[in-house]
Design an enzyme around this catalytic site. Structure first.
Site, PDB file in Angstrom:
ATOM      1  N   HIS A   1     -19.131 -44.733  29.302  1.00 22.39           N
ATOM      2  CA  HIS A   1     -18.675 -44.616  27.907  1.00 22.39           C
ATOM      3  C   HIS A   1     -19.183 -45.760  27.040  1.00 22.39           C
ATOM      4  O   HIS A   1     -19.550 -45.549  25.878  1.00 22.39           O
ATOM      5  CB  HIS A   1     -17.149 -44.497  27.863  1.00 22.39           C
ATOM      6  CG  HIS A   1     -16.657 -43.201  28.430  1.00 22.39           C
ATOM      7  ND1 HIS A   1     -15.661 -43.109  29.366  1.00 22.39           N
ATOM      8  CD2 HIS A   1     -17.071 -41.928  28.196  1.00 22.39           C
ATOM      9  CE1 HIS A   1     -15.469 -41.832  29.684  1.00 22.39           C
ATOM     10  NE2 HIS A   1     -16.316 -41.107  28.994  1.00 22.39           N
TER      11      HIS A   1
ATOM     12  N   GLU B   1     -15.455 -30.378  20.932  1.00 20.64           N
ATOM     13  CA  GLU B   1     -15.289 -30.090  22.365  1.00 20.64           C
ATOM     14  C   GLU B   1     -14.970 -28.607  22.492  1.00 20.64           C
ATOM     15  O   GLU B   1     -14.039 -28.107  21.858  1.00 20.64           O
ATOM     16  CB  GLU B   1     -14.145 -30.964  22.910  1.00 20.64           C
ATOM     17  CG  GLU B   1     -13.569 -30.531  24.248  1.00 20.64           C
ATOM     18  CD  GLU B   1     -14.576 -30.573  25.395  1.00 20.64           C
ATOM     19  OE1 GLU B   1     -15.080 -31.660  25.712  1.00 20.64           O
ATOM     20  OE2 GLU B   1     -14.852 -29.490  25.987  1.00 20.64           O
TER      21      GLU B   1
ATOM     22  N   ASP C   1     -18.012 -24.797  19.703  1.00 24.46           N
ATOM     23  CA  ASP C   1     -19.257 -24.976  20.443  1.00 24.46           C
ATOM     24  C   ASP C   1     -20.156 -25.956  19.670  1.00 24.46           C
ATOM     25  O   ASP C   1     -20.516 -25.687  18.520  1.00 24.46           O
ATOM     26  CB  ASP C   1     -19.919 -23.593  20.558  1.00 24.46           C
ATOM     27  CG  ASP C   1     -21.212 -23.648  21.356  1.00 24.46           C
ATOM     28  OD1 ASP C   1     -21.686 -24.767  21.660  1.00 24.46           O
ATOM     29  OD2 ASP C   1     -21.742 -22.572  21.678  1.00 24.46           O
ATOM     30  N   GLY C   2     -20.500 -27.074  20.317  1.00 21.70           N
ATOM     31  CA  GLY C   2     -21.314 -28.103  19.653  1.00 21.70           C
ATOM     32  C   GLY C   2     -22.668 -27.586  19.194  1.00 21.70           C
ATOM     33  O   GLY C   2     -23.233 -28.057  18.211  1.00 21.70           O
TER      34      GLY C   2
ATOM     35  N   PRO D   1     -22.311 -23.179  30.032  1.00 23.92           N
ATOM     36  CA  PRO D   1     -22.315 -23.274  28.568  1.00 23.92           C
ATOM     37  C   PRO D   1     -23.032 -24.510  28.047  1.00 23.92           C
ATOM     38  O   PRO D   1     -23.378 -24.582  26.868  1.00 23.92           O
ATOM     39  CB  PRO D   1     -20.818 -23.316  28.203  1.00 23.92           C
ATOM     40  CG  PRO D   1     -20.077 -23.602  29.462  1.00 23.92           C
ATOM     41  CD  PRO D   1     -20.953 -23.204  30.606  1.00 23.92           C
TER      42      PRO D   1
ATOM     43  N   GLN E   1     -14.362 -23.197  32.484  1.00 14.42           N
ATOM     44  CA  GLN E   1     -14.626 -23.943  33.723  1.00 14.42           C
ATOM     45  C   GLN E   1     -13.328 -24.182  34.492  1.00 14.42           C
ATOM     46  O   GLN E   1     -12.236 -23.990  33.961  1.00 14.42           O
ATOM     47  CB  GLN E   1     -15.270 -25.292  33.375  1.00 14.42           C
ATOM     48  CG  GLN E   1     -14.478 -26.102  32.350  1.00 14.42           C
ATOM     49  CD  GLN E   1     -15.326 -27.054  31.522  1.00 14.42           C
ATOM     50  OE1 GLN E   1     -16.458 -27.363  31.871  1.00 14.42           O
ATOM     51  NE2 GLN E   1     -14.795 -27.545  30.413  1.00 14.42           N
TER      52      GLN E   1
ATOM     53  N   ASP F   1     -22.130 -36.121  24.741  1.00  9.82           N
ATOM     54  CA  ASP F   1     -21.441 -36.473  25.987  1.00  9.82           C
ATOM     55  C   ASP F   1     -21.125 -35.181  26.720  1.00  9.82           C
ATOM     56  O   ASP F   1     -19.977 -34.759  26.834  1.00  9.82           O
ATOM     57  CB  ASP F   1     -20.161 -37.255  25.630  1.00  9.82           C
ATOM     58  CG  ASP F   1     -19.398 -37.682  26.860  1.00  9.82           C
ATOM     59  OD1 ASP F   1     -19.891 -37.468  27.985  1.00  9.82           O
ATOM     60  OD2 ASP F   1     -18.289 -38.223  26.696  1.00  9.82           O
TER      61      ASP F   1
HETATM   62  N1  SPD Z   1     -22.859 -35.308  36.646  1.00 13.02           N
HETATM   63  C1  SPD Z   1     -21.892 -35.645  35.670  1.00 13.02           C
HETATM   64  C2  SPD Z   1     -22.407 -35.833  34.299  1.00 13.02           C
HETATM   65  C3  SPD Z   1     -21.245 -35.867  33.379  1.00 13.02           C
HETATM   66  C4  SPD Z   1     -21.504 -36.438  32.092  1.00 13.02           C
HETATM   67  N2  SPD Z   1     -20.374 -36.320  31.175  1.00 13.02           N
HETATM   68  C5  SPD Z   1     -19.201 -36.975  31.569  1.00 13.02           C
HETATM   69  C6  SPD Z   1     -18.116 -36.932  30.548  1.00 13.02           C
HETATM   70  C7  SPD Z   1     -17.447 -38.241  30.412  1.00 13.02           C
HETATM   71  N3  SPD Z   1     -16.902 -38.448  29.119  1.00 13.02           N
END
Ligand code: SPD
Length: 283
Positions: free
Chosen positions: A65, A109, A140-141, A165, A34, A158
């Site tokens: 969070h 991640e 890859d999760g 992906p 990305q 998250d």
């Molecule tokens: N549209 C945005 C959605 C993002 C969700 N993940 C954000 C990561 C923050 N830790």
């Protein structure tokens, strides 16, 4: 002569946009997965953008969070082993580490650049990543959960939005693998988009999730930098719903310092407007 009037706009579904005035561009680059930008703004402080979309900002990150971490972890009798999928900025891990029973956090991640640039530019968000209880895996999760039967008390997804992906992180097969990776009584949370702007995606996410967790349900929070501001998360569990006293007792153990989450928010977040209930009925 005035200075440069530089703006960033996240365009959603080609038709709406959220704009923010940019003070400075701190970093621009690209990984194999990305594009990644870090900008500085008056309104939100430093902002992490992935593929041109708001991921997290210094000013409003606490809402997302705290809600993706404390709602599931306060629902579990004794969370010890926690898996965070995505979340390379570290904000979710920071919140997980507030729970005194947590012994180990695996952060999976896919993109190392997110972790590296968050450490460099967003230290108040990434601050938990060097805690000895945290292991970071650049994988890859989707693949990670496939062969981890009974490994975790909690899984927190998250992720980015369901494009590229990340699509597989909203699929029925992935949720079935998460169910298998949870121990008895295990809980899952996941970010699940905007019930107002992403109706089709939300309906399909909950239909997929309920194949593995029939009692899965959404809870919501107001995140100013996500489309529409009204955002939903999934809660799913292999155990019973927590009693309100348990949620209060867990909250007391966190020792203060939270800016959004509390036991009343926990209960209220599960109250949904009729248009959202209708959407789930259709799912
Ligand atoms: N549209 C945005 C959605 C993002 C969700 N993940 C954000 C990561 C923050 N830790």
């Amino acid at each position: 002569m005035g200075g440069l009037d530089l703006w960033f706009r996240e365009i959603h579904k080609d038709d709406i946009a959220l704009g923010v005035r940019v003070k400075d561009v701190l970093w621009r680059g690209k990984s194999a997965f990305q594009t990644l930008d870090v900008i500085d703004t008056e309104m939100f402080g430093r902002v992490l953008l992935l593929d041109g979309l708001f991921m997290t900002t210094e000013r409003d990150e606490f809402i997302y969070h705290e809600m993706i971490a404390h709602v599931p972890l306060s629902s579990h009798p004794e969370p010890r082993r926690v898996l965070v999928i995505g979340g390379g900025d570290g904000g979710t891990v920071r919140e997980v580490l507030r729970h005194p029973t947590v012994e180990r956090v695996d952060l999976v991640e896919i993109d190392r650049l997110v972790v590296d640039k968050s450490r460099e530019f967003l230290p108040t968000i990434a601050c938990g990543l060097d805690d000895p209880r945290v292991s970071i895996h650049y994988e890859d999760g989707i693949r990670w959960v496939r062969d981890r039967a009974g490994a975790y008390d909690a899984i927190l997804v998250d992720s980015t939005d369901p494009v590229g992906p990340a699509v597989g992180l909203f699929a029925a097969e992935f949720y079935a693998d998460c169910h298998r990776a949870l121990r008895d009584g295990g809980v899952l949370s996941a970010q699940t988009e905007s019930p107002f702007f992403d109706r089709e995606e939300v309906a399909s996410i909950y239909a997929n999730l309920r194949q593995a967790f029939p009692a899965a349900r959404p809870y919501t929070a107001s995140v100013p930098t996500y489309p529409g501001g009204y955002w939903c998360f999934a809660w799913a569990s292999k155990g019973p719903d927590p009693a309100p006293e348990q949620v209060r007792e867990r909250y007391a153990r966190l020792g203060g310092g939270l800016k959004y989450y509390n036991p009343e928010i926990h209960a209220a977040a599960f109250v949904l407007p009729n248009y959202f209930l209708d959407l789930l009925g259709a799912a």
